[in-house]
Design a protein around this motif. Sequence first.
Motif, PDB file in Angstrom:
ATOM      1  N   ALA A 116      36.954  40.905  39.593  1.00  0.00           N
ATOM      2  CA  ALA A 116      37.662  39.680  39.196  1.00  0.00           C
ATOM      3  C   ALA A 116      37.019  38.467  39.864  1.00  0.00           C
ATOM      4  CB  ALA A 116      39.136  39.778  39.589  1.00  0.00           C
ATOM      5  N   SER A 117      36.949  37.395  39.118  1.00  0.00           N
ATOM      6  CA  SER A 117      36.346  36.169  39.642  1.00  0.00           C
ATOM      7  C   SER A 117      37.407  35.283  40.284  1.00  0.00           C
ATOM      8  CB  SER A 117      35.667  35.390  38.512  1.00  0.00           C
ATOM      9  OG  SER A 117      36.642  34.855  37.630  1.00  0.00           O
ATOM     10  N   ARG A 118      36.952  34.342  41.074  1.00  0.00           N
ATOM     11  CA  ARG A 118      37.842  33.359  41.685  1.00  0.00           C
ATOM     12  C   ARG A 118      38.569  32.572  40.598  1.00  0.00           C
ATOM     13  NH1 ARG A 118      38.298  28.177  44.131  1.00  0.00           N
ATOM     14  NH2 ARG A 118      38.961  28.300  46.322  1.00  0.00           N
ATOM     15  N   GLU A 119      37.893  32.278  39.502  1.00  0.00           N
ATOM     16  CA  GLU A 119      38.486  31.528  38.401  1.00  0.00           C
ATOM     17  C   GLU A 119      39.605  32.337  37.740  1.00  0.00           C
ATOM     18  OE1 GLU A 119      35.172  31.908  38.880  1.00  0.00           O
ATOM     19  OE2 GLU A 119      34.706  29.863  39.493  1.00  0.00           O
ATOM     20  N   GLU A 120      39.386  33.642  37.547  1.00  0.00           N
ATOM     21  CA  GLU A 120      40.430  34.487  36.959  1.00  0.00           C
ATOM     22  C   GLU A 120      41.644  34.563  37.887  1.00  0.00           C
ATOM     23  OE1 GLU A 120      38.169  37.860  34.324  1.00  0.00           O
ATOM     24  OE2 GLU A 120      37.862  37.926  36.507  1.00  0.00           O
ATOM     25  N   ILE A 121      41.383  34.777  39.171  1.00  0.00           N
ATOM     26  CA  ILE A 121      42.470  34.829  40.146  1.00  0.00           C
ATOM     27  C   ILE A 121      43.236  33.509  40.127  1.00  0.00           C
ATOM     28  CG2 ILE A 121      43.013  34.933  42.624  1.00  0.00           C
ATOM     29  CD1 ILE A 121      42.160  37.661  41.526  1.00  0.00           C
ATOM     30  N   SER A 122      42.523  32.401  40.109  1.00  0.00           N
ATOM     31  CA  SER A 122      43.158  31.079  40.102  1.00  0.00           C
ATOM     32  C   SER A 122      44.018  30.875  38.868  1.00  0.00           C
ATOM     33  CB  SER A 122      42.095  29.980  40.205  1.00  0.00           C
ATOM     34  OG  SER A 122      41.417  30.073  41.435  1.00  0.00           O
TER      35      SER A 122
END
Length: 111
Positions: free
Chosen positions: A75-81
Amino acid sequence: MAWSEKLNDTRDRLRNLNKAMPETAKAFGALSKTVKEGGVLEFKTKEFVALGIAVATKCDACIALHIEALVRTGASREEISDVLAMSIQMGGGPSMMYAAKALNCFEELSV
């Protein structure tokens, strides 16, 4: 406490609890496996849902466990965000505070 320490502490407490109630732990483990492996949503999506619930219910241990699983899925930081933004929309100010914790956890565990 660092998130990696929180994970270790959580696992220690869960092992102790599981020893105290092995049949319940076994049943919960079977439920967890069935939910994560079955259905139409992929595992990563299910972990995003679990993270949103963890933030909304203000569970630090759950945040750590689900962030760790999401890091493993890539998972990317953007997805988590994006998930955290939805959690804030659903839970308001308290969820915003736990979303900040969750992002901090992701940043620590994804290094």
